[in-house]
Design a protein around this motif. Sequence first.
Motif, PDB file in Angstrom:
ATOM      1  N   TRP A  87       0.816  -1.130  -0.019  1.00  9.14           N
ATOM      2  CA  TRP A  87       0.071  -0.076  -0.181  1.00  9.14           C
ATOM      3  C   TRP A  87       0.957   1.207   0.010  1.00  9.14           C
ATOM      4  O   TRP A  87       0.294   2.427   0.606  1.00  9.14           O
ATOM      5  N   CYS A  88       2.044   1.141  -0.377  1.00  9.63           N
ATOM      6  CA  CYS A  88       2.972   2.152  -0.676  1.00  9.63           C
ATOM      7  C   CYS A  88       2.675   3.283  -1.898  1.00  9.63           C
ATOM      8  O   CYS A  88       1.848   2.513  -2.774  1.00  9.63           O
ATOM      9  N   ASN A  89       2.776   4.586  -1.651  1.00  4.77           N
ATOM     10  CA  ASN A  89       2.685   5.564  -3.004  1.00  4.77           C
ATOM     11  C   ASN A  89       0.960   5.184  -3.280  1.00  4.77           C
ATOM     12  O   ASN A  89       0.706   5.112  -4.507  1.00  4.77           O
ATOM     13  N   ALA A  90       0.264   5.164  -2.564  1.00  6.14           N
ATOM     14  CA  ALA A  90      -0.920   4.997  -2.834  1.00  6.14           C
ATOM     15  C   ALA A  90      -2.084   6.324  -2.304  1.00  6.14           C
ATOM     16  O   ALA A  90      -3.236   6.369  -2.053  1.00  6.14           O
ATOM     17  N   ARG A  91      -1.335   7.589  -2.022  1.00 10.45           N
ATOM     18  CA  ARG A  91      -2.102   8.506  -1.427  1.00 10.45           C
ATOM     19  C   ARG A  91      -3.349   9.032  -2.096  1.00 10.45           C
ATOM     20  O   ARG A  91      -3.162   8.938  -3.384  1.00 10.45           O
ATOM     21  N   GLY A  92      -4.401   9.329  -1.439  1.00  5.77           N
ATOM     22  CA  GLY A  92      -5.653   9.839  -2.182  1.00  5.77           C
ATOM     23  C   GLY A  92      -6.333   8.657  -2.646  1.00  5.77           C
ATOM     24  O   GLY A  92      -7.530   8.582  -3.037  1.00  5.77           O
ATOM     25  N   LEU A  93      -5.729   7.318  -2.736  1.00  2.72           N
ATOM     26  CA  LEU A  93      -6.734   6.331  -3.156  1.00  2.72           C
ATOM     27  C   LEU A  93      -7.302   5.732  -1.956  1.00  2.72           C
ATOM     28  O   LEU A  93      -7.193   5.777  -0.784  1.00  2.72           O
ATOM     29  N   ASP A  94      -8.667   4.963  -2.195  1.00  5.57           N
ATOM     30  CA  ASP A  94      -9.377   4.291  -1.238  1.00  5.57           C
ATOM     31  C   ASP A  94      -9.141   2.616  -1.154  1.00  5.57           C
ATOM     32  O   ASP A  94      -9.035   2.311  -2.293  1.00  5.57           O
ATOM     33  N   ALA A  95      -8.589   2.516  -0.039  1.00  6.51           N
ATOM     34  CA  ALA A  95      -8.064   1.113  -0.018  1.00  6.51           C
ATOM     35  C   ALA A  95      -8.929  -0.152  -0.284  1.00  6.51           C
ATOM     36  O   ALA A  95      -8.809  -0.972  -1.225  1.00  6.51           O
ATOM     37  N   PRO A  96     -10.445   0.025   0.216  1.00  4.38           N
ATOM     38  CA  PRO A  96     -11.225  -1.013  -0.102  1.00  4.38           C
ATOM     39  C   PRO A  96     -11.566  -0.996  -1.699  1.00  4.38           C
ATOM     40  O   PRO A  96     -11.620  -2.191  -2.124  1.00  4.38           O
ATOM     41  N   THR A  97     -11.486   0.097  -2.348  1.00  2.60           N
ATOM     42  CA  THR A  97     -11.812   0.115  -3.553  1.00  2.60           C
ATOM     43  C   THR A  97     -10.662  -0.642  -4.498  1.00  2.60           C
ATOM     44  O   THR A  97     -11.029  -1.105  -5.347  1.00  2.60           O
ATOM     45  N   GLN A  98      -9.351  -0.031  -4.192  1.00  2.00           N
ATOM     46  CA  GLN A  98      -8.154  -0.554  -4.996  1.00  2.00           C
ATOM     47  C   GLN A  98      -8.188  -2.109  -4.757  1.00  2.00           C
ATOM     48  O   GLN A  98      -7.752  -2.667  -5.603  1.00  2.00           O
ATOM     49  N   TYR A  99      -8.067  -2.397  -3.581  1.00  4.81           N
ATOM     50  CA  TYR A  99      -8.126  -4.028  -3.204  1.00  4.81           C
ATOM     51  C   TYR A  99      -8.978  -4.732  -4.033  1.00  4.81           C
ATOM     52  O   TYR A  99      -8.936  -5.898  -4.293  1.00  4.81           O
ATOM     53  N   ALA A 100     -10.435  -4.216  -3.798  1.00  2.00           N
ATOM     54  CA  ALA A 100     -11.325  -5.066  -4.740  1.00  2.00           C
ATOM     55  C   ALA A 100     -11.039  -4.814  -6.049  1.00  2.00           C
ATOM     56  O   ALA A 100     -11.727  -6.003  -6.833  1.00  2.00           O
ATOM     57  N   LYS A 101     -10.463  -4.055  -6.570  1.00  2.00           N
ATOM     58  CA  LYS A 101     -10.255  -4.063  -8.143  1.00  2.00           C
ATOM     59  C   LYS A 101      -9.430  -5.238  -8.414  1.00  2.00           C
ATOM     60  O   LYS A 101      -9.510  -5.957  -9.332  1.00  2.00           O
ATOM     61  N   PHE A 102      -8.354  -5.168  -7.515  1.00  2.00           N
ATOM     62  CA  PHE A 102      -7.321  -6.279  -8.030  1.00  2.00           C
ATOM     63  C   PHE A 102      -8.009  -7.635  -7.443  1.00  2.00           C
ATOM     64  O   PHE A 102      -7.527  -8.779  -8.336  1.00  2.00           O
ATOM     65  N   ARG A 103      -8.792  -7.860  -6.388  1.00  2.00           N
ATOM     66  CA  ARG A 103      -9.401  -9.054  -6.289  1.00  2.00           C
ATOM     67  C   ARG A 103     -10.382  -9.544  -7.653  1.00  2.00           C
ATOM     68  O   ARG A 103     -10.230 -10.502  -8.034  1.00  2.00           O
ATOM     69  N   ASP A 104     -11.048  -8.453  -8.224  1.00  2.38           N
ATOM     70  CA  ASP A 104     -11.551  -8.967  -9.159  1.00  2.38           C
ATOM     71  C   ASP A 104     -10.929  -9.102 -10.629  1.00  2.38           C
ATOM     72  O   ASP A 104     -10.948 -10.012 -11.324  1.00  2.38           O
ATOM     73  N   ALA A 105      -9.498  -8.374 -10.538  1.00  2.00           N
ATOM     74  CA  ALA A 105      -8.609  -8.789 -11.695  1.00  2.00           C
ATOM     75  C   ALA A 105      -7.937 -10.278 -11.659  1.00  2.00           C
ATOM     76  O   ALA A 105      -7.929 -10.864 -12.483  1.00  2.00           O
ATOM     77  N   LEU A 106      -7.987 -10.602 -10.388  1.00  2.00           N
ATOM     78  CA  LEU A 106      -7.298 -12.032 -10.050  1.00  2.00           C
ATOM     79  C   LEU A 106      -8.501 -12.866 -10.217  1.00  2.00           C
ATOM     80  O   LEU A 106      -7.723 -14.240 -10.993  1.00  2.00           O
ATOM     81  N   ALA A 107      -9.831 -12.846 -10.023  1.00  2.00           N
ATOM     82  CA  ALA A 107     -10.669 -13.710 -10.437  1.00  2.00           C
ATOM     83  C   ALA A 107     -10.898 -13.509 -11.775  1.00  2.00           C
ATOM     84  O   ALA A 107     -11.261 -15.050 -12.336  1.00  2.00           O
TER      85      ALA A 107
END
Length: 400
Positions: free
Chosen positions: A166-186
Amino acid sequence: MLPASRARGRLVRAAVMIALPLATAASIIAARPPAKLLDNGLARTPPMGWNSWNHFACNVSDSLIRQTADAMVSSGMRDAGYKYVVIDDCWQVARSADGTIQADPQRFPHGIKPLADYVHSRGLKFGIYTDAGTKTCQGRPGTYGHELQDAKTYASWGVDYVKEDWCNARGLDAPTQYAKFRDALARSGRPIVFSICEWGYNEPWEWAPSVGNLWRTTEDIEDTWPSMLSNLDISAQHATVAGPGHWNDPDMLEVGNGGMTDDEYRAHFSMWALLAAPLIAGNDLRTMSAATKTILTNPEVIAVDQDSLGAEGIMVWDTPPELQVWSRRLHDGSAAVVLLNRSTAPAKITASFRRAGLHVDSATVRDLWKHTDRGTFAREFSDTVPAHGAVMLKISPLHR
Ligand code: GLA
């Protein structure tokens, strides 16, 4: 070097600890109905494996990973249950013109796929690291804006496990970004364990069970007794959310890295098993001592960690702040119990069976480090616990 946001985190930790009872009460009152849990069929018990970061930091290479996979097999670690060999930060250097992530050609001259193939050929699984922001903590390209592309690349290489930082993620929303990658992995076409690493900064215990298989609850562990205890105490606040497929992660093991005594490492390993924590070794497997190997491969402690019920243990008794009893329910109706001595002198600690959650008057007691049956006891069991040490027991009720 710590990113600025994490350095700030360290400064506020003391204040957070003081405010804790209030915060805990507030979060119980404000508890939302749980979202649907992630169901990718993976990590039904806490993941076990090895990760390069704690011992090697950026000094990773093709030969290190191959030698580690070999050592995982020859040391008996694989047969003890360790499965994932994970390269942490610094394997990646750039993106090609079409955006594909590129491994460091000096350190990984054959690329990543042949390395993953090698790890698989040893009967192991292969893991890799990225970051949800624009750059990793060590300044390498992050996944932001390349989520699906990276997930597909990893799948094509044969990756089985991804840790996302989670470095260099200033201004990003953690639940949103991690859900994006969950969906990408799926959508990647390959079953991949998803390890969330945002250090507990965005209350992951509230949303991560529906996003990842494990989530860090704390800042980075250091190879010291106080750091290990701090991660234990912080992670243990969230015991109720852990279960098959989704685990609190108090960070990787330091067993064998040299900063603690063997008694302290036995306590560290006991407590991670009691917490149903991922057991990700972080030492040099190629050169570890017999004592380190004995700790990491203790089958009776690993069986507690991997218990199929998946219930995380809790502290059930203490003489503040140094003598504690922790207990974890196991699938067969018994309890794993740790007598934890955080003080600098040996001390007698007593576990009451009822306090440990066993509603019986008699039980048999087995010592999981000495591998001996201690006998049948009424109501309680006491033992002398070494300074900065632990006694780990399995207490099984005797039904009349
Ligand atoms: C962060 C993570 C660590 C490790 C490093 C790599 O600090 O919390 O576990 O991955 O980044 O740079």
